[in-house]
Design an enzyme around this catalytic site. Structure first.
Site, PDB file in Angstrom:
ATOM      1  N   GLY A  72       0.823  -1.217   0.000  1.00 13.84           N
ATOM      2  CA  GLY A  72       0.000   0.000   0.000  1.00 13.84           C
ATOM      3  C   GLY A  72       0.847   1.252   0.000  1.00 13.84           C
ATOM      4  O   GLY A  72       2.058   1.189  -0.208  1.00 13.84           O
ATOM      5  N   ASN A  73       0.207   2.389   0.217  1.00 19.10           N
ATOM      6  CA  ASN A  73       0.936   3.650   0.292  1.00 19.10           C
ATOM      7  C   ASN A  73       0.307   4.542   1.355  1.00 19.10           C
ATOM      8  O   ASN A  73      -0.708   4.197   1.938  1.00 19.10           O
ATOM      9  CB  ASN A  73       0.970   4.339  -1.077  1.00 19.10           C
ATOM     10  CG  ASN A  73      -0.417   4.698  -1.555  1.00 19.10           C
ATOM     11  OD1 ASN A  73      -1.075   5.553  -0.990  1.00 19.10           O
ATOM     12  ND2 ASN A  73      -0.884   4.011  -2.601  1.00 19.10           N
ATOM     13  N   ARG A  74       0.942   5.689   1.598  1.00 22.83           N
ATOM     14  CA  ARG A  74       0.556   6.506   2.755  1.00 22.83           C
ATOM     15  C   ARG A  74      -0.482   7.586   2.437  1.00 22.83           C
ATOM     16  O   ARG A  74      -0.677   8.497   3.221  1.00 22.83           O
ATOM     17  CB  ARG A  74       1.811   7.143   3.356  1.00 22.83           C
ATOM     18  CG  ARG A  74       2.762   6.114   3.945  1.00 22.83           C
ATOM     19  CD  ARG A  74       3.777   6.760   4.851  1.00 22.83           C
ATOM     20  NE  ARG A  74       4.761   7.514   4.093  1.00 22.83           N
ATOM     21  CZ  ARG A  74       5.232   8.688   4.452  1.00 22.83           C
ATOM     22  NH1 ARG A  74       4.802   9.274   5.540  1.00 22.83           N
ATOM     23  NH2 ARG A  74       6.135   9.294   3.712  1.00 22.83           N
ATOM     24  N   SER A  75      -1.136   7.514   1.304  1.00 19.95           N
ATOM     25  CA  SER A  75      -2.109   8.564   0.980  1.00 19.95           C
ATOM     26  C   SER A  75      -3.265   8.561   1.986  1.00 19.95           C
ATOM     27  O   SER A  75      -3.831   7.513   2.289  1.00 19.95           O
ATOM     28  CB  SER A  75      -2.657   8.320  -0.427  1.00 19.95           C
ATOM     29  OG  SER A  75      -3.696   9.229  -0.665  1.00 19.95           O
TER      30      SER A  75
END
Ligand code: CTP
Length: 407
Positions: A212-215
């Site tokens: 995933g990512n930190r958005s």
């Protein structure tokens, strides 16, 4: 404009009287919501006489109007001054034990808090953590001023001057689309259907893990909120976002890129504008494990084969699922030895062929998970159309202005 002025119980409550006058003189309708402790410092008649409206601390006072909900729903701006250590703590915890904290939970407009307390209380880790929590949620918490406190002591913790608080608060709602802080919003997106993707997609590795990512989804939510305020019908495709949905917006929750793609494309068939604000995972595991991947006794870790996800934005720009549809993308760039942020953005604009591309710099403390943002808006040829720096709502309004000017 309708403003809710929350007043917590601190000696600086007397300065909130001046703030109330300033806001009223600027032509705004102000509803004061004091806490019970605030009324120990400045009495109810003062608030009611100067605002021309009832000023009660209690949710049980105006039951037929369900005040905590109606106040929150109709507010264009909420200001809390002074915000005491106790108020910050209750707001950070999401409590609803009086009319002020209940209203804080129901408002969907920008919220500004002006803290005032003794230096020790302001510097305490508990207060620091509460302020960080509120800021991470998009609340604008001012830094207190330094100087003389209640007694002979001095330090950080003074309430900023009322004029300063008023200016900071009104700046939150003053935007290119707002037509000035005291004017109602232009309904320049009325009759248009806009589809916005927000958040960050997650690609399953196994039933419990993901890439995933930190958005945080905040910029996408600001786009949805401002588009709705400007009259649009809004569909928000939200990938793993932990934010409260803006009022009046259709939210479709998704997790993976495949789900996001399907939801965006389905909604886009009927959309005038599509904005891809989501941080889409570029890669996904070729074959997610059906069972949880186990640690091996020999310590060897099996490599995970990845494959590229489709580029949803480029597809939308190439296909135009509805004739004349405007397609907008975001580009999160860090810059590197080869090229700066804008050069990367220009190359991306030409590659993806979206009508507009909002380029922002990301990295430590910029872009992701913070309240403020700065973007340069490019057209499909990579030319600069506009620049905007400020709150995510401000940036969102600047983007809608750019969309609007495309026709
Ligand atoms: N995007 C998309 N589908 C993908 C990847 C990105 O629709 N598979 C969209 C994003 O929503 C955003 C824009 O493309 O609007 C740019 O995203 P970004 O991550 O900056 O670009 P990438 O195409 O991933 O390029 P790179 O990571 O190489 O910079």
């Amino acid at each position: 404009m309708r403003i809710v002025l929350g007043v917590a119980g601190g000696i600086a409550a007397y300065k909130a009287v001046l703030l109330l006058r300033l806001l009223r003189e600027a032509g705004h309708e102000v509803r004061v919501v004091p806490t019970r402790a605030a009324l120990e410092f400045v009495g109810r008649p003062t608030w009611e006489a100067l605002s021309g409206q009832p000023a009660t601390p209690d949710v049980f006072d105006d039951v037929p109007h369900v005040a905590h909900v109606s106040l929150g729903q109709s507010a264009d701006l909420m200001v809390v001054a002074p915000a005491t250590a106790d108020l910050l703590s209750r707001a950070a915890a999401g409590r609803a034990d009086d009319l002020l904290t209940s209203t804080l939970l129901t408002v969907r407009c920008p919220v500004l808090m002006a803290p005032a307390m003794h230096t020790e209380m302001w510097e305490h880790p508990a207060t620091r953590a509460n302020v960080a929590t509120l800021r991470a949620r998009g609340v604008h918490v001012l830094e207190p001023a330094s100087g003389r406190l209640t007694g002979t002591d001095t330090g950080a913790g003074r309430l900023p001057e009322p004029a300063e608080i008023a200016a900071a608060a009104l700046a939150l709602v003053a935007s290119p689309g707002a037509g000035g802080p005291s004017e109602p919003r232009r309904q320049d997106l009325a009759g248009r259907h806009v589809v916005i993707s927000a958040g960050g997609t997650r690609e399953p590795l196994d039933p419990v893990r993901y890439l995933g990512n930190r958005s945080s989804g905040r910029q996408g939510y600001a786009l949805a909120r401002t588009a709705r305020a400007r009259g649009a019908r809004v569909t928000l495709v939200a990938a793993n976002v932990a934010l409260v949905a803006p009022a009046g917006v259709d939210v479709i929750p998704v997790e993976s890129t495949a789900q996001l793609r399907e939801a965006v494309r389905a909604a886009a068939k009927d959309a005038d504008v599509v904005v891809m604000a989501a941080a889409v995972a570029d890669f996904r595991p070729v074959a997610p494990a059906v069972h949880k991947i186990k640690k091996r006794d020999d310590g060897v870790v099996e490599p995970i084969a990845l494959e590229a996800n489709p580029d949803i934005l480029a597809e939308l720009a190439a296909e135009r699922l509805r004739p004349g549809q405007i397609v907008v993308g975001f580009a999160a760039e860090t810059g590197d030895d080869g090229a700066d942020v804008l050069a990367h953005g220009r190359a991306k604009a030409r590659r993806k062929r979206a009508d507009l591309l909002a380029v922002n710099a990301v990295g430590e403390g910029v872009g992701f998970a913070v309240a403020d943002n700065a973007v340069t808006i490019l057209d499909a040829g990579g030319n600069v159309v506009a620049e905007a720096a400020g709150t995510k709502d401000f940036v969102a309004d600047a983007l809608w202005d750019a969309v609007h000017s495309l026709g």
